[in-house]
Design a protein around this motif. Structure first.
Motif, mmCIF file in Angstrom:
data_model
loop_
_atom_site.group_PDB
_atom_site.id
_atom_site.type_symbol
_atom_site.label_atom_id
_atom_site.label_comp_id
_atom_site.label_asym_id
_atom_site.label_seq_id
_atom_site.Cartn_x
_atom_site.Cartn_y
_atom_site.Cartn_z
ATOM 1 N N PHE A 106 49.588 41.112 27.661
ATOM 2 C CA PHE A 106 48.730 41.443 28.799
ATOM 3 C C PHE A 106 49.298 42.641 29.565
ATOM 4 N N CYS A 110 48.100 46.734 29.584
ATOM 5 C CA CYS A 110 47.522 47.023 30.914
ATOM 6 C C CYS A 110 47.315 48.528 31.085
ATOM 7 N N TYR A 111 46.183 48.920 31.662
ATOM 8 C CA TYR A 111 45.879 50.342 31.830
ATOM 9 C C TYR A 111 46.947 51.038 32.676
ATOM 10 N N HIS A 154 43.294 44.448 25.209
ATOM 11 C CA HIS A 154 43.615 44.041 26.583
ATOM 12 C C HIS A 154 42.672 42.977 27.138
ATOM 13 N N TYR A 205 47.553 40.368 40.639
ATOM 14 C CA TYR A 205 47.652 41.300 39.501
ATOM 15 C C TYR A 205 46.462 41.107 38.546
ATOM 16 N N CYS A 209 42.655 43.630 37.860
ATOM 17 C CA CYS A 209 42.662 44.224 36.508
ATOM 18 C C CYS A 209 41.402 45.076 36.252
ATOM 19 N N HIS A 210 41.593 46.228 35.621
ATOM 20 C CA HIS A 210 40.464 47.105 35.285
ATOM 21 C C HIS A 210 39.473 46.404 34.354
ATOM 22 N N ALA A 211 40.010 45.647 33.387
ATOM 23 C CA ALA A 211 39.129 44.988 32.410
ATOM 24 C C ALA A 211 38.310 43.890 33.085
ATOM 25 N N HIS A 245 46.472 48.115 42.117
ATOM 26 C CA HIS A 245 46.868 47.414 40.885
ATOM 27 C C HIS A 245 48.345 47.660 40.521
HETATM 28 FE FE1 FES Z 1 46.324 46.149 34.275
HETATM 29 FE FE2 FES Z 1 44.254 44.759 33.208
HETATM 30 S S1 FES Z 1 46.179 44.024 33.904
HETATM 31 S S2 FES Z 1 44.407 46.849 33.613
#
Ligand code: FES
Length: 279
Positions: A106, A110-111, A154, A205, A209-211, A245
């Motif tokens: 994860f 992450c982005y 992701h 966190y 998340c971007h997703a 983030h």
């Molecule tokens: Fe960082 Fe999803 S946890 S973009």
């Protein structure tokens, strides 16, 4: 169309006209990530999970409540599920070894983390207005291909991380019920706050998340009526969290290790926990 303007960047790795300490942030991040990796390997494979007389080093008991190290939570080896609690596993196998692929996957995909490790470990880009290594210029950025294609997983790691998150909060509930040594009822110990803070930071966190933002509403063309409008609102709320983030990434990561050190110190007898209040 006109040609692109060539910026007057000085050629040569690390050469720049910048006069600020542009290198300090990537360096601090590189040291932080390396330290996290070294600590994890040390804790999982070298330090051990039991004291010489068989006591646990991954959790401790306080008046019937259980405080679990964030690294070893969820403790799947105690689960009835799939007969894991009866599995005669090799001595080196512990709960973290079985589960850590989820937080690693994860965080690794992450982005924000991609941005960090591209800059920190690959110097690609080194920094704004700072030249990058010649090898980067030769190879060039080819997108998320070859090994990096796994970054596209992701979203699936997000689903797994959400399950872990629920279990983390479940673990917090195990710290608030006291049943022994004359202390009965519900309350909180220092361990409750340690585990609660860890679960809270991880929640921030995950929810920034971007997703998750994409899943919530970013994938829709418009947010007009009914469910889509609600998803648009949710998208907006996650977007607000998403601005921080990076902050949630670091604080939640750091607290995994601080929480583990706390549990280790108590389990080893260097510090002691106490019930702060109970009803
Ligand atoms: Fe960082 Fe999803 S946890 S973009």
């Amino acid at each position: 169309m006109g040609e692109g303007i060539k910026l007057p960047v000085l050629n040569g790795l690390g050469r720049t006209n910048r006069i600020d300490n542009w290198w300090s942030k990537p360096m601090a991040m590189g040291i932080g990530l390396t330290a996290a990796l070294i600590y994890t390997v040390w804790r999982l494979f070298l330090y051990g999970t039991e004291t010489a007389n068989g006591g646990s080093l991954i959790s401790y008991e306080l008046h019937g409540s259980t405080v679990m190290s964030p690294i070893f939570s969820p403790n799947v080896l105690e689960w009835n599920l799939f007969g894991l609690n009866e599995w005669n596993h090799p001595e080196w196998v512990n709960a973290a070894i079985l589960v850590l692929w989820i937080p690693f996957g994860f965080r690794g995909t992450c982005y924000y983390m991609r941005r960090v490790y591209y800059r920190t470990f690959f110097a690609s880009p080194t920094a704004c207005w700072v030249d990058e290594p010649d090898i980067n210029k030769a190879i060039g950025y080819k997108g998320e291909k070859r090994l990096f294609i796994f970054n596209n997983l992701h979203r699936y790691f997000l689903y797994a991380a959400m399950i872990i998150l629920v279990i983390k909060w479940w673990d917090v509930t195990h710290t608030i019920h006291f049943t022994e040594d004359g202390i009965n009822g519900y309350g909180a110990s220092i361990g409750t706050f340690v585990m609660g803070l860890e679960a809270f930071l991880l929640t921030m966190y995950v929810t920034s998340c971007h997703a998750l933002r994409h899943l919530a509403g970013g994938m829709l063309d418009r947010w007009t009526t009914g469910i889509s409008r609600a998803r648009g609102v949710l998208f907006g709320k996650i977007s607000v969290l998403n601005r921080s983030h990076g902050f949630w990434f670091w604080t939640s990561l750091i607290f995994v290790f601080l929480g583990d050190l706390w549990v280790l110190a108590v389990a080893e007898g260097h510090l002691s926990d106490m019930v702060l209040f109970h009803v």
